[in-house]
Structure formats: C-alpha cells, structure tokens
Design a protein around this motif. Structure first.
Motif, short mmCIF file in Angstrom:
data_model
loop_
_atom_site.label_atom_id
_atom_site.label_comp_id
_atom_site.label_asym_id
_atom_site.label_seq_id
_atom_site.Cartn_x
_atom_site.Cartn_y
_atom_site.Cartn_z
N VAL A 145 -29.55 -12.65 22.49
CA VAL A 145 -28.56 -12.95 21.22
C VAL A 145 -28.37 -14.43 21.22
O VAL A 145 -28.49 -15.17 22.10
CB VAL A 145 -27.14 -11.96 21.54
N HIS A 165 -22.99 -15.54 19.47
CA HIS A 165 -22.95 -14.07 19.26
C HIS A 165 -21.92 -13.53 19.98
O HIS A 165 -21.32 -14.27 21.13
CB HIS A 165 -24.12 -13.46 19.75
N LEU A 219 -25.45 -3.01 19.91
CA LEU A 219 -26.29 -3.88 19.05
C LEU A 219 -26.73 -3.15 17.66
O LEU A 219 -27.61 -3.46 16.96
CB LEU A 219 -27.43 -4.70 19.57
N GLU A 239 -27.04 -4.91 14.17
CA GLU A 239 -27.35 -6.11 14.27
C GLU A 239 -29.05 -6.32 13.54
O GLU A 239 -29.61 -5.22 13.61
CB GLU A 239 -27.60 -6.76 15.64
N VAL A 250 -31.15 -10.40 17.06
CA VAL A 250 -31.12 -10.05 18.35
C VAL A 250 -32.49 -9.39 18.57
O VAL A 250 -33.22 -9.03 17.78
CB VAL A 250 -30.09 -9.17 18.84
#
Length: 303
Positions: free
Chosen positions: A181, A185, A198, A201, A247
């Motif tokens: 990341v 973050h 996540l 993301e 990510v």
C-alpha cells in the motif's frame, strides 16, 4: 554389422602384419584375433586379408576399411571422452528458463555456485512466465524451467493442478503474498490486513497468472477487485503503488530485489502462498548436469 572392436583388430593386423603380432599388441590370443577377423569379413561380405608367406596383407577392400577405420575409431574415442566428461560433470550444457522475480533472486546465487562447483558446464538463462516456460520445457527448448503456481481457489480451473503431472517437480520455495500500500495509506501502519480490508481500493495487478489468482482470492473474500493497472513488470507494480495509484498483492520474493519507494508492505491474512518449483522432464532428470543445477537452485532457496 561392422563393430568397433573388429576395426581395432583389423588396424592392429594391418600395422603388425600378422595375427600373432596383433594379438601381442592387443593383449589377447591369436585364435581370438583370427575369430574376430573372420567375423569382420563375414560382415563386410568380402575378404579383407590375404596370406603372403608369413605376413597378412590387406586386400583392396581391407585397405579401404582400414583407411576409414582411422577416422571412425578416432571419432568414437572422442565421443567416449566427451560423454565421460559430461557424466563426470566436467562438461555439458543446461538451458534454464525462469520467471523474472526468480531470475533476480534465486537464480544468480544458484548460477554462481554452479560455476564454482562445475566450471566446465555452460548454463544459459532465458526468461518466461509459466505456462510459457513449461511449454518451452516440453518443446525441448530448455532443460529446466523455474516456475510457480498458486493453490486452487474456490471456482478455479480444476485442470490447473494437473499441469505438472508428467514432469519431475523439485520444490524450491513457498512464497507468501504480502500486501503493498502507499506509505500514506490508512493500513500502512497496521502491520497486517485482510483482503476484505482492501475491497474498495484500486488495484495494480501483475502477470496474467497472478492477475487471475488475485481475482479468485478477492472473490473468495467477498468482492471483485477493481484493477486499474496491470503489468508483468514487478518494479512497475511497486512504482505505481508508491505513486499512490492503488494497492497490490505481491509475492515476498518480488520485494527481495526491489526497494519499495513510497510503498509499505503489510502482512495479508489469511496467508496465501505461491509454490515455486524447478521442473524438468523425467529423462532429463537423469543427466548429471541437470541434476546438479536442480540441487543448486534448491540450495539457493535454503532447501
């Protein structure tokens, strides 16, 4: 069929002029020399020697055969010496194909140790991701393929687990996936995270095989990842994450040779590993140079 041992006897008779002298030179009996000459003449279908007093002389056919025997026996001796050198790891060739992150981490150490232990063996290196590397192995374009695969995930292709069934598989490393990341973050200081953390993301994905596995893992965690960028180049993945563009989930091995600038690695739960192996064909596994290279690859990973 003309045999090499018969040609050696014929050459000795031609050089010494008699069966008895040839027998002394070869360290055998005169009857043995006579029997081998009879067998050679039967194979040739024509007389090769005629007696002239106490000497044996070559016929025209015998002269021709002796002339060719010199080259044949010299070539056979050279072949025997070359095979012995290969069997004794004094010579040989190994063509290795590896995926990029393996080439930059495991392979250099293995090649250096191989050269130190067996300097007469030539090892070449090309890069290809699986399944292409496995196609090269089966097609005869390499002797060893350093490859990887991911464990089956719910809904994955059941045939994927059978892709190595006809190959010799040498386990090398179990390579855990880590999350990557941007430094700023919200999870950068958490130390660990679940895939579900996540879910919202943007993602940076890797090679096609890694990309497919990422989607499968994320879907098993309850979401479909939004992949904004995809690249086979792991340094590019790390750079895109470091620039704050998304990510990623990367094998730990990919971070061993690239320093993540602007990005932080976090432990992903549940643990997911990719299996790194060295593959070869069953017949090739018996070749000493191939076996030695397999050993060096395993040693490079600490196996």
């Amino acid at each position: 069929m003309i045999e090499a041992r018969h040609l050696r006897v014929l050459r000795a008779v031609a050089r010494t002029g008699s069966f008895s002298a040839a027998a002394r030179e070869l360290g055998c009996t005169q009857p043995a020399v006579s029997q081998q000459m009879k067998a050679l003449e039967q194979s040739a279908g024509t007389p090769l020697l005629v007696r002239a007093g106490r000497e044996m002389r070559l016929t025209q056919a015998g002269q021709a055969l002796v002339r060719h025997a010199v080259g044949i026996l010299a070539g056979l001796t050279a072949a025997e010496e070359e095979v012995a050198a290969i069997a004794g790891l004094r010579a040989g060739r190994v063509r290795l194909v590896s995926f990029p992150s393996g080439s930059s981490t495991l392979v250099p150490t293995a090649l250096a140790k191989m050269r130190a232990a067996h300097p007469g063996i030539r090892v070449s290196l090309d890069e290809a991701e699986p399944p292409r590397s496995i196609e090269l192995l089966r097609g005869g374009d390499c002797e060893i393929a350093l490859a990887f695969r991911y464990p089956e995930v719910r809904g994955a292709d059941p045939a994927a687990g059978a892709e190595w069934e006809d190959l010799v598989v040498r386990p090398i490393l179990s390579d855990r996936l880590v999350g990557l990341v941007p430094d700023g973050h919200r999870l950068a200081k958490a130390g660990s995270a679940c895939f579900a953390d996540l879910a919202g993301e943007p993602w940076i994905a890797g090679c096609p095989r890694c990309r497919t596995h990422l989607v499968e893992v994320c879907e098993s965690a309850g979401f479909t990842p939004r992949i904004d960028f995809a690249t086979d180049d792991y340094p590019a993945v790390i750079g895109l994450v470091g620039a704050g563009l998304g990510v990623a989930a990367l094998p730990e091995l990919t971070l061993a040779s690239v320093r993540p600038k602007g990005a932080t690695a976090v432990r992903l739960e549940p643990a997911v590993h990719r299996e790194i192996v060295a593959l070869t064909l069953p017949d090739l596994a018996q070749v000493p140079a191939v076996g030695a290279m397999l050993d060096q690859l395993a040693d490079a990973a600490g196996r």
